[in-house]
Design an enzyme around this catalytic site. Structure first.
Site, PDB file in Angstrom:
ATOM      1  N   GLY A  52       0.831  -1.195   0.000  1.00 33.50           N
ATOM      2  CA  GLY A  52       0.000   0.000   0.000  1.00 33.50           C
ATOM      3  C   GLY A  52       0.865   1.243   0.000  1.00 33.50           C
ATOM      4  N   MET A  65       3.659   9.877   2.478  1.00 33.63           N
ATOM      5  CA  MET A  65       5.104   9.988   2.645  1.00 33.63           C
ATOM      6  C   MET A  65       5.860   8.705   2.341  1.00 33.63           C
ATOM      7  SD  MET A  65       5.575  12.350   6.044  1.00 33.63           S
ATOM      8  CE  MET A  65       4.718  11.183   7.098  1.00 33.63           C
ATOM      9  N   VAL A  93       4.040   0.813   2.275  1.00 35.03           N
ATOM     10  CA  VAL A  93       4.096  -0.407   3.085  1.00 35.03           C
ATOM     11  C   VAL A  93       4.360  -1.581   2.149  1.00 35.03           C
ATOM     12  CG1 VAL A  93       2.838  -1.947   4.625  1.00 35.03           C
ATOM     13  CG2 VAL A  93       2.516   0.529   4.813  1.00 35.03           C
ATOM     14  N   LYS A 147       6.775  -0.691   6.871  1.00 37.76           N
ATOM     15  CA  LYS A 147       6.482   0.681   6.452  1.00 37.76           C
ATOM     16  C   LYS A 147       7.804   1.419   6.246  1.00 37.76           C
ATOM     17  CE  LYS A 147       3.221   2.922   8.645  1.00 37.76           C
ATOM     18  NZ  LYS A 147       2.514   3.739   9.674  1.00 37.76           N
ATOM     19  N   ASP A 154      -6.282   9.580  15.334  1.00 39.27           N
ATOM     20  CA  ASP A 154      -6.625   9.413  13.915  1.00 39.27           C
ATOM     21  C   ASP A 154      -7.388   8.101  13.713  1.00 39.27           C
ATOM     22  OD1 ASP A 154      -6.786  10.224  11.275  1.00 39.27           O
ATOM     23  OD2 ASP A 154      -4.837   9.405  10.712  1.00 39.27           O
TER      24      ASP A 154
END
Length: 295
Positions: free
Chosen positions: A30, A34, A37, A52, A154
């Site tokens: 994915g 920035m 992954v 990541k 978040d």
């Protein structure tokens, strides 16, 4: 290996086959703003993991680097069956990386979209019992984090991964989480996703666990009615402004206005969790869990 940076863009394909710490990158999983992954193979334990990667050239300021570092350090102290663990963190000359559990599943945002677009109308809503069970587990994870002094900040469907086999939800991406102790000093800095963000967070105030409860309430709202009844704002900035100035007008309908058959107690839980004033919400996740279990 060739140059990773080409014409100010990153050629992520050049990371495939690269060793980072104890892992070898296999393929992209994915992509974010920035970084990316990857699925990787951890040689020491002979297992697949997720990695990541944040390229240093994309970390154009100290904030991006600090958020990435803080996520690893924060998750390292959390141990909960509904929080994705981070196994390793490190850096090379050109990137920072985190090694974490690889989840065989999809994120809740994708799951919701598939549900809403189901060819059979009576299959377009997640059964309320499933939605309640999922939110109980998420609330338990968030409540545990709050007890450890961490606010996620978040919580949104894209940051909830759902296992294919057990349908267990796992909270991911503590990238903008804040410790109550305030090392990161988020006061005055607005971070998060406007659609799911608590009003006090939109104003840049220092948050507590009730901000995560608001976000979870929005998710529960969306799960049980299949949509969020809001104005069709054009930009995230407009949503943010409404959350700042007129948070009580953000939702233009109650759950029962969309799904008249919804359990009235379930609606009360949603409305309490998403109250515009933090003082009117659940004091802690345990209180919300008790009400959800009572259903």
């Amino acid at each position: 290996m060739g140059s990773i940076i080409q014409n100010s863009a990153i050629d992520w394909n050049l990371f495939i086959g690269r060793d980072l710490g104890t892992v070898t990158l296999i393929r992209e999983l994915g992509r974010g703003v920035m970084g990316v992954v990857f699925i990787a193979y951890q040689k020491t334990l002979k297992r697949q993991v997720a990695v990541k990667v944040l390229v240093k050239k994309k970390a154009t300021n100290d904030l991006a680097r600090d958020l990435f570092r803080d996520e690893g350090e924060i998750v390292a102290i959390l141990s909960h069956p509904n929080i994705i663990p981070i196994f390793e963190m490190g850096e090379t000359d050109d990137c920072y990386f985190q090694v974490m559990q690889l989840v065989d599943g999809i994120d809740l945002r994708t799951m919701l979209r598939r549900q809403v677009n189901h060819p059979l109308p009576d299959k377009r809503l997640l059964p309320h019992s499933d939605a309640i069970g999922m939110c109980i587990q998420i609330a338990d994870a968030l409540g545990y984090a709050h007890e450890e002094g961490i606010v996620h900040q978040d919580v949104k469907p894209a940051n909830i991964l759902v296992e294919n086999r057990l349908k267990r939800p796992l909270v991911a991406d503590f990238g903008i989480a804040r410790a109550f102790a305030g090392e990161y000093k988020s006061g005055g800095l607005i971070v998060g996703s406007p659609l799911y963000m608590a009003p006090e967070q939109a104003t840049g105030k220092v948050t507590d666990g009730r901000a995560d409860i608001y976000s979870l309430g929005v998710i529960l709202f969306e799960l049980v009615v299949g949509q969020l009844p809001i104005r069709l704002e054009e930009h995230s900035e407009q949503i943010l402004e409404r959350k700042k100035r007129m948070p009580e007008t953000f939702f233009i309908a109650k759950p029962s206005d969309i799904v008249p058959t919804i359990d009235k107690n379930l609606e009360k839980i949603i409305l309490k969790a998403t109250a515009s004033l933090a003082s009117q919400r659940y004091l802690c996740c345990a209180e919300m869990i008790d009400d959800l279990k009572a259903l």
